[in-house]
Design a protein around this motif. Sequence first.
Motif, PDB file in Angstrom:
ATOM      1  N   ASN A 188     -95.909 -14.284  -4.198  1.00 60.50           N
ATOM      2  CA  ASN A 188     -95.717 -12.880  -4.521  1.00 60.50           C
ATOM      3  C   ASN A 188     -95.869 -12.015  -3.281  1.00 60.50           C
ATOM      4  N   GLY A 189     -94.768 -11.410  -2.848  1.00 60.08           N
ATOM      5  CA  GLY A 189     -94.842 -10.422  -1.785  1.00 60.08           C
ATOM      6  C   GLY A 189     -95.081  -9.070  -2.436  1.00 60.08           C
ATOM      7  N   ILE A 190     -95.555  -8.111  -1.642  1.00 62.72           N
ATOM      8  CA  ILE A 190     -95.860  -6.806  -2.213  1.00 62.72           C
ATOM      9  C   ILE A 190     -94.947  -5.770  -1.581  1.00 62.72           C
ATOM     10  N   GLN A 191     -94.301  -5.009  -2.447  1.00 57.93           N
ATOM     11  CA  GLN A 191     -93.330  -4.040  -1.953  1.00 57.93           C
ATOM     12  C   GLN A 191     -93.699  -2.637  -2.378  1.00 57.93           C
ATOM     13  N   LEU A 192     -93.380  -1.682  -1.501  1.00 58.22           N
ATOM     14  CA  LEU A 192     -93.549  -0.278  -1.831  1.00 58.22           C
ATOM     15  C   LEU A 192     -92.216   0.380  -1.516  1.00 58.22           C
ATOM     16  N   ASN A 193     -91.649   1.013  -2.510  1.00 62.25           N
ATOM     17  CA  ASN A 193     -90.335   1.644  -2.347  1.00 62.25           C
ATOM     18  C   ASN A 193     -89.306   0.675  -1.766  1.00 62.25           C
ATOM     19  N   GLY A 194     -89.370  -0.566  -2.235  1.00 63.50           N
ATOM     20  CA  GLY A 194     -88.348  -1.522  -1.840  1.00 63.50           C
ATOM     21  C   GLY A 194     -88.560  -2.200  -0.508  1.00 63.50           C
ATOM     22  N   SER A 195     -89.579  -1.800   0.277  1.00 67.46           N
ATOM     23  CA  SER A 195     -89.782  -2.545   1.525  1.00 67.46           C
ATOM     24  C   SER A 195     -91.082  -3.342   1.455  1.00 67.46           C
ATOM     25  N   ASP A 196     -91.028  -4.507   2.090  1.00 69.83           N
ATOM     26  CA  ASP A 196     -92.147  -5.440   1.993  1.00 69.83           C
ATOM     27  C   ASP A 196     -93.290  -4.990   2.891  1.00 69.83           C
ATOM     28  N   ILE A 197     -94.503  -4.837   2.294  1.00 72.36           N
ATOM     29  CA  ILE A 197     -95.646  -4.385   3.101  1.00 72.36           C
ATOM     30  C   ILE A 197     -96.760  -5.423   3.093  1.00 72.36           C
ATOM     31  N   THR A 198     -96.418  -6.645   2.623  1.00 71.82           N
ATOM     32  CA  THR A 198     -97.452  -7.675   2.468  1.00 71.82           C
ATOM     33  C   THR A 198     -98.281  -7.872   3.739  1.00 71.82           C
ATOM     34  N   ALA A 199     -97.574  -7.978   4.865  1.00 72.36           N
ATOM     35  CA  ALA A 199     -98.272  -8.317   6.105  1.00 72.36           C
ATOM     36  C   ALA A 199     -99.188  -7.187   6.582  1.00 72.36           C
ATOM     37  N   PHE A 200     -98.982  -5.980   6.042  1.00 69.36           N
ATOM     38  CA  PHE A 200     -99.806  -4.861   6.510  1.00 69.36           C
ATOM     39  C   PHE A 200    -101.077  -4.698   5.695  1.00 69.36           C
ATOM     40  N   LEU A 201    -101.176  -5.417   4.573  1.00 67.65           N
ATOM     41  CA  LEU A 201    -102.354  -5.295   3.728  1.00 67.65           C
ATOM     42  C   LEU A 201    -103.427  -6.233   4.267  1.00 67.65           C
ATOM     43  N   ASN A 202    -104.403  -5.678   4.955  1.00 68.54           N
ATOM     44  CA  ASN A 202    -105.369  -6.589   5.570  1.00 68.54           C
ATOM     45  C   ASN A 202    -106.817  -6.275   5.250  1.00 68.54           C
ATOM     46  N   SER A 203    -107.046  -5.401   4.285  1.00 69.01           N
ATOM     47  CA  SER A 203    -108.444  -5.243   3.876  1.00 69.01           C
ATOM     48  C   SER A 203    -108.506  -5.032   2.375  1.00 69.01           C
ATOM     49  N   GLY A 204    -109.718  -4.913   1.877  1.00 69.76           N
ATOM     50  CA  GLY A 204    -109.900  -4.905   0.435  1.00 69.76           C
ATOM     51  C   GLY A 204    -109.719  -6.318  -0.093  1.00 69.76           C
ATOM     52  N   LYS A 205    -110.004  -6.497  -1.387  1.00 66.08           N
ATOM     53  CA  LYS A 205    -109.899  -7.814  -2.001  1.00 66.08           C
ATOM     54  C   LYS A 205    -108.489  -8.387  -1.799  1.00 66.08           C
ATOM     55  N   LEU A 206    -107.464  -7.532  -2.008  1.00 65.78           N
ATOM     56  CA  LEU A 206    -106.089  -8.003  -1.864  1.00 65.78           C
ATOM     57  C   LEU A 206    -105.804  -8.416  -0.417  1.00 65.78           C
ATOM     58  N   GLY A 207    -106.336  -7.651   0.533  1.00 66.50           N
ATOM     59  CA  GLY A 207    -106.159  -7.993   1.950  1.00 66.50           C
ATOM     60  C   GLY A 207    -106.790  -9.344   2.269  1.00 66.50           C
ATOM     61  N   GLY A 208    -108.015  -9.568   1.731  1.00 65.97           N
ATOM     62  CA  GLY A 208    -108.687 -10.852   1.949  1.00 65.97           C
ATOM     63  C   GLY A 208    -107.868 -11.984   1.374  1.00 65.97           C
ATOM     64  N   LEU A 209    -107.334 -11.737   0.180  1.00 66.76           N
ATOM     65  CA  LEU A 209    -106.535 -12.767  -0.494  1.00 66.76           C
ATOM     66  C   LEU A 209    -105.288 -13.109   0.330  1.00 66.76           C
ATOM     67  N   ILE A 210    -104.606 -12.069   0.803  1.00 69.44           N
ATOM     68  CA  ILE A 210    -103.369 -12.307   1.551  1.00 69.44           C
ATOM     69  C   ILE A 210    -103.667 -13.032   2.864  1.00 69.44           C
ATOM     70  N   GLN A 211    -104.776 -12.653   3.500  1.00 68.51           N
ATOM     71  CA  GLN A 211    -105.138 -13.313   4.748  1.00 68.51           C
ATOM     72  C   GLN A 211    -105.345 -14.815   4.529  1.00 68.51           C
ATOM     73  N   VAL A 212    -106.027 -15.168   3.428  1.00 69.54           N
ATOM     74  CA  VAL A 212    -106.276 -16.590   3.150  1.00 69.54           C
ATOM     75  C   VAL A 212    -104.981 -17.283   2.709  1.00 69.54           C
ATOM     76  N   ARG A 213    -104.235 -16.613   1.811  1.00 73.50           N
ATOM     77  CA  ARG A 213    -103.031 -17.230   1.262  1.00 73.50           C
ATOM     78  C   ARG A 213    -101.939 -17.405   2.325  1.00 73.50           C
ATOM     79  N   ASP A 214    -101.760 -16.381   3.160  1.00 71.21           N
ATOM     80  CA  ASP A 214    -100.639 -16.401   4.107  1.00 71.21           C
ATOM     81  C   ASP A 214    -101.050 -16.777   5.529  1.00 71.21           C
ATOM     82  N   GLY A 215    -102.374 -16.817   5.780  1.00 67.98           N
ATOM     83  CA  GLY A 215    -102.819 -17.108   7.146  1.00 67.98           C
ATOM     84  C   GLY A 215    -103.606 -18.407   7.217  1.00 67.98           C
ATOM     85  N   THR A 216    -104.810 -18.378   6.645  1.00 69.63           N
ATOM     86  CA  THR A 216    -105.717 -19.520   6.786  1.00 69.63           C
ATOM     87  C   THR A 216    -105.139 -20.807   6.185  1.00 69.63           C
TER      88      THR A 216
END
Lengths: 462, 292
Positions: free
Chosen positions: A253-281
């Motif tokens: 699941n990528g995350i989009q705002l107004n049709g553009s992908d912002i997944t890689a920019f979400l790097n804090s909060g619970k969702l940021g932690g999740l994305i860092q582990v899911r897409d990085g670690t």
Amino acid sequence: MPSILDGLDNVEQALAAQQFALSITQRNIANAGNPSYTRQEVIFTNDEEAGISSGIPGVYLQSRRNQYLDGGISRQLQYAKGYEFASEALRQIESAVKPESGTGLAEAISEFFGSFNRLSSTPEDPVSRQQVLTSAKALTLEFHRVYAGLQRLQASEDTMVPQIVREINALTAEIASLNEKIPAAKASQPGSELTLRDERQKLLEELSSIVGIDYFETESGSVTVTTGQGGALVLDNTSYELETAPMVPDPFNGIQLNGSDITAFLNSGKLGGLIQVRDGTIPDCLKTLDDIAATIIERVNQQHALGNDLDGLAGGDFFVPFAQPAPGSNQGAARNIQVALADPRGIAAASAGSGPGNNENAKIMAAIEDEKLFYGASESVLQFFSGFLFTIGSEARSAEDNALTHNGVLGQLMNQRDAEIAVNLDEEAVNIIKFQKAYEASARYANTLITLSDELINLLGG
Amino acid sequence: MRVTQSIAYRNFLSDLSSLNEGSNKALREISSGKKISSLRDSPSGCARLSSINALESRIDQYTSNAGDSSYFLQTADSALNEVNNLITGIHTRGSQAATGTIGASERAVLAGEVRSLRDQILSLANSQARGRYIFAGSLVSVAPFAIAGDTVTCAGNDDVNGVSVQQGVEVVQGVSGSEAFDAVFDAIEDLLAGMDANDPGAIENALGRFPQVFSGLGQVRMKIGANIGLLQNIQSSLETSRISLAEQKSAIEDADLAESVVELKRIQTALEAAISAGGSLLGKRNLFDIIG
């Protein structure tokens, strides 16, 4: 010269003022257990800028949020919750790559190469040969286990994303709706907007613990919320929804705002932690495993082909050869590693052209364990794997430490904020006495005025 | 600083939770005996543990290889010891046959005895240990020595395996069959030819070769003996390394139980104090209790 009856007007105002003050005290006490509530203070002053007018001249209501502290708390929440989530997810990665009990991948690797070392001592012995195949099989299963464990973790994290996005959208919608209600409440009854503002702050903090955001209050009193890199989530009374869309190449699941992908920019909060582990670690871990597996497959097969088996034939493929899906990519090597050899006689322990009891090739196969095949030909397979364990351990350690630090700062800031705005029951008790006494004094003054005017009437009428 | 009830509660809870965490950690150390339960507890310690585990596994392999090699070498040595005795017997028969006082029929009897002893030597030269013909070089699955008439030929090769028994140390697991036996069978063949020809001179000549046979066999056995000795030293040094690795491992991962117990005691005392202080804080009277 003021008349006696003018004095009665003053008394009426004084009584109303004390009553108002008592009602505010009552509100403070009622909200003593509400963590998002900001205490309200009644100020008696002629300064018209002192606060919100109560409608009674000289009586103002003050309720001041400290925006600096509010902002600091939101930021610390974003960091603390991001690291907390990562730390918990890493705990599962740690136990996948290095089980607390039983053998891990490192043990399986040394067991595999060790079986060739043992084979070199009794190359003609069917038991030693079978042992090589058994430990090779165990090695492949260990690769599969670790790889599948990490992939399961990755997938289970991914399934949380839509739910989190729904939470975010619900929060931004509520904030937008409060942005609309607050000015209306302020206009219809000044002061009634204060609890709404507290409510909105609570929602902003809930949102901060989920995702990294920035926000600021505009002149009109509404709050503008943006993502970390500036996309608007809330503007006045409109909220903009985040959406999920499958990413490429991994269909997460990528995350989009107004049709553009912002997944890689979400790097804090619970969702940021999740994305860092899911897409990085996790992808890093999977890549390391793939690289190790592909290197072992290639080198072992290459050396095995140089030897002779028990029947004097050249060694065949030991592992099923791995074909790179794209140049430079070993993706899938660890997931698919399989032993190709089925017959223990087929193990090429002897060097080419020598008798079946020769052990030269078995010795070279065993020594692959020490060959510097990794990290720019500077590390052996186990050195490389130890480095991998060290990296995961350090990352987990630092996530845990960071969560601890930011939670500590968060607690400090919350204490500072509470020192300014939380209800203190002792103070309220004192206020009750103060306002009650003032009310009594005003009433007594009224009584005095009435007595005076009675006496005057009696004097004149008598 | 203005202190509110909420601040006091927050501080109390956070102190309590960090104390609980500490006591949980100490308890875990005591129950598991380990101070490392996950990678994060000591990333560098875990990396070192992983290389120590690999070294331990290597020592297990070396020990097993040394055990195998010792077994093969000792089997070869006892076979050659037996061969030595048999050759002595043959030499005695030969010396009897060389004297001029005995006749052709007696020589024929002695030759028969020599043949029977020679056959025993042949059978020893084809000794097997764990399914391996130990004097066959790398052609381990075929009996190396065959006889036609009185001529014994060796079909083995000189390819004797060396195996790792310590980092950088290889031990040869046996000796080549032709090195050990060729001279023996040649001398015996000569002797038998002399005996069959009833020719004391030829017998005498053949016997003249025996001192060399004995010394050759002695040299082979010395080589084997040296390797057996080396293996004994290595086995004890492997044991020492194993102990030292276990010590290193323990220093990294084992909890100091006394320390953990003292720590647990300390935390429990602090926890009790915090709870009793917190209890009075939570039940603390505020002004409302007094003004009623």
